[in-house]
Design a protein around this motif. Structure first.
Motif, PDB file in Angstrom:
ATOM      1  N   VAL A  64       0.834  -1.205   0.000  1.00 48.32           N
ATOM      2  CA  VAL A  64       0.000   0.000   0.000  1.00 48.32           C
ATOM      3  C   VAL A  64       0.868   1.254   0.000  1.00 48.32           C
ATOM      4  O   VAL A  64       0.615   2.211  -0.743  1.00 48.32           O
ATOM      5  CB  VAL A  64      -0.959  -0.006   1.206  1.00 48.32           C
ATOM      6  N   ALA A  65       1.906   1.263   0.822  1.00 49.94           N
ATOM      7  CA  ALA A  65       2.783   2.439   0.889  1.00 49.94           C
ATOM      8  C   ALA A  65       3.485   2.674  -0.441  1.00 49.94           C
ATOM      9  O   ALA A  65       3.606   3.821  -0.905  1.00 49.94           O
ATOM     10  CB  ALA A  65       3.805   2.261   2.009  1.00 49.94           C
ATOM     11  N   GLN A  66       3.940   1.602  -1.068  1.00 50.43           N
ATOM     12  CA  GLN A  66       4.621   1.767  -2.344  1.00 50.43           C
ATOM     13  C   GLN A  66       3.658   2.190  -3.448  1.00 50.43           C
ATOM     14  O   GLN A  66       4.035   2.944  -4.345  1.00 50.43           O
ATOM     15  CB  GLN A  66       5.356   0.482  -2.726  1.00 50.43           C
ATOM     16  N   ARG A  67       2.409   1.741  -3.363  1.00 56.26           N
ATOM     17  CA  ARG A  67       1.431   2.157  -4.369  1.00 56.26           C
ATOM     18  C   ARG A  67       1.182   3.665  -4.289  1.00 56.26           C
ATOM     19  O   ARG A  67       0.908   4.308  -5.303  1.00 56.26           O
ATOM     20  CB  ARG A  67       0.127   1.377  -4.211  1.00 56.26           C
ATOM     21  N   ARG A  68       1.256   4.232  -3.081  1.00 57.29           N
ATOM     22  CA  ARG A  68       1.112   5.688  -2.954  1.00 57.29           C
ATOM     23  C   ARG A  68       2.139   6.402  -3.816  1.00 57.29           C
ATOM     24  O   ARG A  68       1.836   7.390  -4.487  1.00 57.29           O
ATOM     25  CB  ARG A  68       1.283   6.111  -1.496  1.00 57.29           C
ATOM     26  N   TRP A  69       3.378   5.912  -3.780  1.00 60.70           N
ATOM     27  CA  TRP A  69       4.425   6.514  -4.609  1.00 60.70           C
ATOM     28  C   TRP A  69       4.149   6.250  -6.087  1.00 60.70           C
ATOM     29  O   TRP A  69       4.383   7.124  -6.935  1.00 60.70           O
ATOM     30  CB  TRP A  69       5.788   5.956  -4.219  1.00 60.70           C
ATOM     31  N   ALA A  70       3.659   5.064  -6.410  1.00 61.70           N
ATOM     32  CA  ALA A  70       3.419   4.721  -7.815  1.00 61.70           C
ATOM     33  C   ALA A  70       2.361   5.603  -8.454  1.00 61.70           C
ATOM     34  O   ALA A  70       2.398   5.858  -9.667  1.00 61.70           O
ATOM     35  CB  ALA A  70       3.012   3.255  -7.926  1.00 61.70           C
ATOM     36  N   THR A  71       1.411   6.093  -7.659  1.00 62.19           N
ATOM     37  CA  THR A  71       0.357   6.944  -8.236  1.00 62.19           C
ATOM     38  C   THR A  71       0.916   8.244  -8.802  1.00 62.19           C
ATOM     39  O   THR A  71       0.253   8.890  -9.615  1.00 62.19           O
ATOM     40  CB  THR A  71      -0.723   7.288  -7.182  1.00 62.19           C
ATOM     41  N   ILE A  72       2.123   8.641  -8.378  1.00 62.05           N
ATOM     42  CA  ILE A  72       2.729   9.860  -8.923  1.00 62.05           C
ATOM     43  C   ILE A  72       3.980   9.547  -9.745  1.00 62.05           C
ATOM     44  O   ILE A  72       4.805  10.420 -10.004  1.00 62.05           O
ATOM     45  CB  ILE A  72       3.068  10.871  -7.795  1.00 62.05           C
ATOM     46  N   ASN A  73       4.111   8.286 -10.134  1.00 64.21           N
ATOM     47  CA  ASN A  73       5.201   7.879 -11.027  1.00 64.21           C
ATOM     48  C   ASN A  73       4.605   7.465 -12.367  1.00 64.21           C
ATOM     49  O   ASN A  73       4.009   6.392 -12.483  1.00 64.21           O
ATOM     50  CB  ASN A  73       5.986   6.703 -10.436  1.00 64.21           C
ATOM     51  N   PRO A  74       4.749   8.301 -13.398  1.00 63.13           N
ATOM     52  CA  PRO A  74       4.155   7.963 -14.697  1.00 63.13           C
ATOM     53  C   PRO A  74       4.737   6.705 -15.322  1.00 63.13           C
ATOM     54  O   PRO A  74       4.156   6.152 -16.263  1.00 63.13           O
ATOM     55  CB  PRO A  74       4.456   9.197 -15.552  1.00 63.13           C
ATOM     56  N   GLY A  75       5.875   6.207 -14.792  1.00 60.60           N
ATOM     57  CA  GLY A  75       6.480   5.005 -15.337  1.00 60.60           C
ATOM     58  C   GLY A  75       6.018   3.717 -14.693  1.00 60.60           C
ATOM     59  O   GLY A  75       6.383   2.627 -15.146  1.00 60.60           O
ATOM     60  N   ALA A  76       5.203   3.799 -13.651  1.00 60.38           N
ATOM     61  CA  ALA A  76       4.732   2.590 -12.969  1.00 60.38           C
ATOM     62  C   ALA A  76       3.607   1.941 -13.758  1.00 60.38           C
ATOM     63  O   ALA A  76       2.735   2.625 -14.296  1.00 60.38           O
ATOM     64  CB  ALA A  76       4.253   2.926 -11.561  1.00 60.38           C
TER      65      ALA A  76
ATOM     66  N   GLY B 195       7.519   3.295  -6.514  1.00 52.75           N
ATOM     67  CA  GLY B 195       6.463   2.298  -6.366  1.00 52.75           C
ATOM     68  C   GLY B 195       7.051   0.915  -6.202  1.00 52.75           C
ATOM     69  O   GLY B 195       6.350  -0.047  -5.876  1.00 52.75           O
ATOM     70  N   GLY B 196       8.376   0.825  -6.418  1.00 53.31           N
ATOM     71  CA  GLY B 196       9.044  -0.460  -6.300  1.00 53.31           C
ATOM     72  C   GLY B 196       8.593  -1.432  -7.372  1.00 53.31           C
ATOM     73  O   GLY B 196       7.729  -1.138  -8.200  1.00 53.31           O
ATOM     74  N   GLN B 197       9.155  -2.613  -7.349  1.00 55.90           N
ATOM     75  CA  GLN B 197       8.754  -3.624  -8.326  1.00 55.90           C
ATOM     76  C   GLN B 197       7.292  -4.028  -8.152  1.00 55.90           C
ATOM     77  O   GLN B 197       6.629  -4.414  -9.111  1.00 55.90           O
ATOM     78  CB  GLN B 197       9.639  -4.849  -8.181  1.00 55.90           C
ATOM     79  N   LEU B 198       6.794  -3.945  -6.923  1.00 55.74           N
ATOM     80  CA  LEU B 198       5.413  -4.368  -6.666  1.00 55.74           C
ATOM     81  C   LEU B 198       4.403  -3.539  -7.439  1.00 55.74           C
ATOM     82  O   LEU B 198       3.321  -4.027  -7.776  1.00 55.74           O
ATOM     83  CB  LEU B 198       5.112  -4.292  -5.172  1.00 55.74           C
ATOM     84  N   SER B 199       4.733  -2.281  -7.736  1.00 56.78           N
ATOM     85  CA  SER B 199       3.810  -1.439  -8.505  1.00 56.78           C
ATOM     86  C   SER B 199       4.389  -0.988  -9.832  1.00 56.78           C
ATOM     87  O   SER B 199       3.648  -0.801 -10.799  1.00 56.78           O
ATOM     88  CB  SER B 199       3.408  -0.200  -7.690  1.00 56.78           C
ATOM     89  N   ALA B 200       5.712  -0.775  -9.908  1.00 60.11           N
ATOM     90  CA  ALA B 200       6.320  -0.350 -11.176  1.00 60.11           C
ATOM     91  C   ALA B 200       6.536  -1.531 -12.104  1.00 60.11           C
ATOM     92  O   ALA B 200       6.511  -1.383 -13.322  1.00 60.11           O
ATOM     93  CB  ALA B 200       7.644   0.361 -10.913  1.00 60.11           C
ATOM     94  N   GLY B 201       6.753  -2.726 -11.533  1.00 59.27           N
ATOM     95  CA  GLY B 201       6.957  -3.923 -12.336  1.00 59.27           C
ATOM     96  C   GLY B 201       8.368  -4.464 -12.223  1.00 59.27           C
ATOM     97  O   GLY B 201       9.295  -3.756 -11.813  1.00 59.27           O
ATOM     98  N   GLN B 202       8.523  -5.727 -12.592  1.00 61.47           N
ATOM     99  CA  GLN B 202       9.820  -6.397 -12.570  1.00 61.47           C
ATOM    100  C   GLN B 202      10.217  -6.760 -13.995  1.00 61.47           C
ATOM    101  O   GLN B 202       9.682  -7.693 -14.582  1.00 61.47           O
ATOM    102  CB  GLN B 202       9.778  -7.654 -11.704  1.00 61.47           C
ATOM    103  N   ALA B 203      11.149  -5.979 -14.535  1.00 66.55           N
ATOM    104  CA  ALA B 203      11.576  -6.184 -15.928  1.00 66.55           C
ATOM    105  C   ALA B 203      12.751  -7.149 -15.981  1.00 66.55           C
ATOM    106  O   ALA B 203      13.867  -6.794 -16.378  1.00 66.55           O
ATOM    107  CB  ALA B 203      11.936  -4.847 -16.559  1.00 66.55           C
ATOM    108  N   GLY B 204      12.510  -8.384 -15.585  1.00 64.31           N
ATOM    109  CA  GLY B 204      13.553  -9.397 -15.621  1.00 64.31           C
ATOM    110  C   GLY B 204      14.750  -8.993 -14.800  1.00 64.31           C
ATOM    111  O   GLY B 204      14.644  -8.595 -13.632  1.00 64.31           O
ATOM    112  N   SER B 205      15.926  -9.032 -15.410  1.00 63.75           N
ATOM    113  CA  SER B 205      17.155  -8.710 -14.705  1.00 63.75           C
ATOM    114  C   SER B 205      17.256  -7.225 -14.371  1.00 63.75           C
ATOM    115  O   SER B 205      18.058  -6.839 -13.517  1.00 63.75           O
ATOM    116  CB  SER B 205      18.370  -9.123 -15.545  1.00 63.75           C
ATOM    117  N   ALA B 206      16.447  -6.396 -14.999  1.00 60.09           N
ATOM    118  CA  ALA B 206      16.417  -4.973 -14.640  1.00 60.09           C
ATOM    119  C   ALA B 206      15.931  -4.777 -13.214  1.00 60.09           C
ATOM    120  O   ALA B 206      16.114  -3.690 -12.638  1.00 60.09           O
ATOM    121  CB  ALA B 206      15.528  -4.189 -15.606  1.00 60.09           C
TER     122      ALA B 206
END
Length: 382
Positions: A169-181, A319-330
């Protein structure tokens, strides 16, 4: 002879997506990230004489092939295959190479084209241990292993599901203002608790969404930094490979052994840090690493969860990987790129005011049960 110091001068992320174009390739993602990072640094490809690469799906090509396709002429080259630990690991090598005079300017890049089938291939054939002993059991990926670890962590620290929900939930707060998430919609604790069970007690929002994308940074000699250009120095960095973790309960990472010395080397304490990037393939691992780094001085892990919800604590501000996503080895580069972006003052609406210091952790390479690698970098804005 004057000491040579390394500086990070740019950080970029090729936008993550759940649905990559059919014509997109891992090579294109990586070469795009390299070009953008070099351009952002105010340099040209001719200025680059070092390259570090991490990717699961670049094969059968390797770092040398990517160098050729990127138009680079190099004195230093490395390829890292250590998953979530790769970003900090490559950074450590790059800094030492520049300090030793082996290279002047190094680009560090990671990424993958990660469709559902790509993800399944990586999961099934992650390493020999996974291929020969885990996949035949029908595990189908790491969810079941980390579900069992989460159960153990819950019992050990007398936690309920809301402690892990606090991370998401805390990381999603950050993701809401990250256009890349990839996940930008608001999420409440009720939303988290109502999401489907994937592997008890893990819910949908405990599991990272596989995405396609890439990340890169440029590290150069401090003398190459232009007047007025912001840069970031590595105040302390180190890692730990702990096969003995498999003899224990998995509730500690190698960070517990190396963090005190690194804080001392940097002349900082956890309370001094403005931005935290912790590897978050699962909320339980974020909580464990934060505790191992010293963010739970009383030993009460619940304090970390409560602080995440109440303080707008700058942890995983992308938003971390939990909200921005996990791009493999990235995944091993995502938190590093976010921390550098924050310290350079380029984070837009999610910018942490006056951010001067950051800590980045890496964790990865699951063998039988737990991750075998952990590492840590403490960064400061110059």
């Amino acid at each position: 002879m004057n000491a040579i110091h390394a500086a990070i001068v740019s950080a970029v992320e090729v936008p993550y997506t759940r649905h990559p174009d059919d014509t997109a390739t891992t090579e294109q993602l990586l070469t795009t990230a390299i070009a953008r990072a070099v351009s952002q640094a105010g340099m040209t490809l001719a200025d680059v004489d070092g390259l570090g690469v991490s990717s699961f799906t670049l094969k059968p090509d390797h770092a040398v092939d990517l160098a050729l396709r990127s138009g680079l002429s190099l004195r230093w080259l490395m390829e890292d295959t250590n998953g979530g630990a790769s970003g900090v690991n490559m950074l450590q090598h790059a800094v030492r190479a520049i300090e030793a005079g082996d290279a002047d300017t190094i680009v560090q890049v990671a990424g993958d084209r990660m469709t559902a089938s790509d993800f399944q291939s990586v999961v099934d054939d992650y390493n020999v241990i996974t291929r020969d002993y885990v996949t035949p059991l029908g595990m189908g990926g790491p969810n079941a292993m980390f579900a069992m670890l989460t159960q153990r962590h819950m019992r050990q620290h007398s936690l309920d599901e809301t402690a892990y929900g606090a991370v998401a939930v805390a990381q999603r707060r950050w993701a809401t203002i990250n256009p890349g998430a990839v996940y930008q919609s608001e999420m409440t604790m009720d939303d988290y608790l109502m999401s489907p069970i994937i592997a008890s007690p893990l819910r949908r929002f405990d599991c990272v969404p596989p995405v396609t994308g890439s990340d890169a940074i440029v590290i150069t000699r401090q003398e190459n930094v232009r007047a007025g250009q912001s840069s970031v120095r590595v105040s302390a960095i180190g890692g730990s490979v702990n096969w003995d973790r498999h003899e224990g309960d998995g509730l500690r990472t190698g960070l517990a052994g190396i963090a005190p010395a690194l804080w001392n080397r940097a002349g900082l304490n956890p309370s001094d840090v403005d931005v935290v990037s912790v590897y978050d393939d699962y909320p339980v691992m974020a909580l464990i690493q934060l505790a191992d780094m010293g963010f739970a001085p009383t030993g009460n892990v619940r304090d970390i969860a409560d602080r995440l919800l109440s303080d707008h604590w700058p942890v995983n501000t992308s938003g971390g990987q939990l909200s921005a996503g996990q791009a493999g080895s990235a995944a091993g580069m995502h938190g590093l790129v976010e921390a550098v972006t924050q310290l350079l003052g380029d984070a837009g609406n999610r910018q942490v005011p006056d951010a001067r210091t950051a800590v980045v952790s890496g964790y990865g390479m699951v063998t039988y049960r737990y991750g075998a690698c952990a590492n840590l970098a403490i960064l400061e804005r110059v």
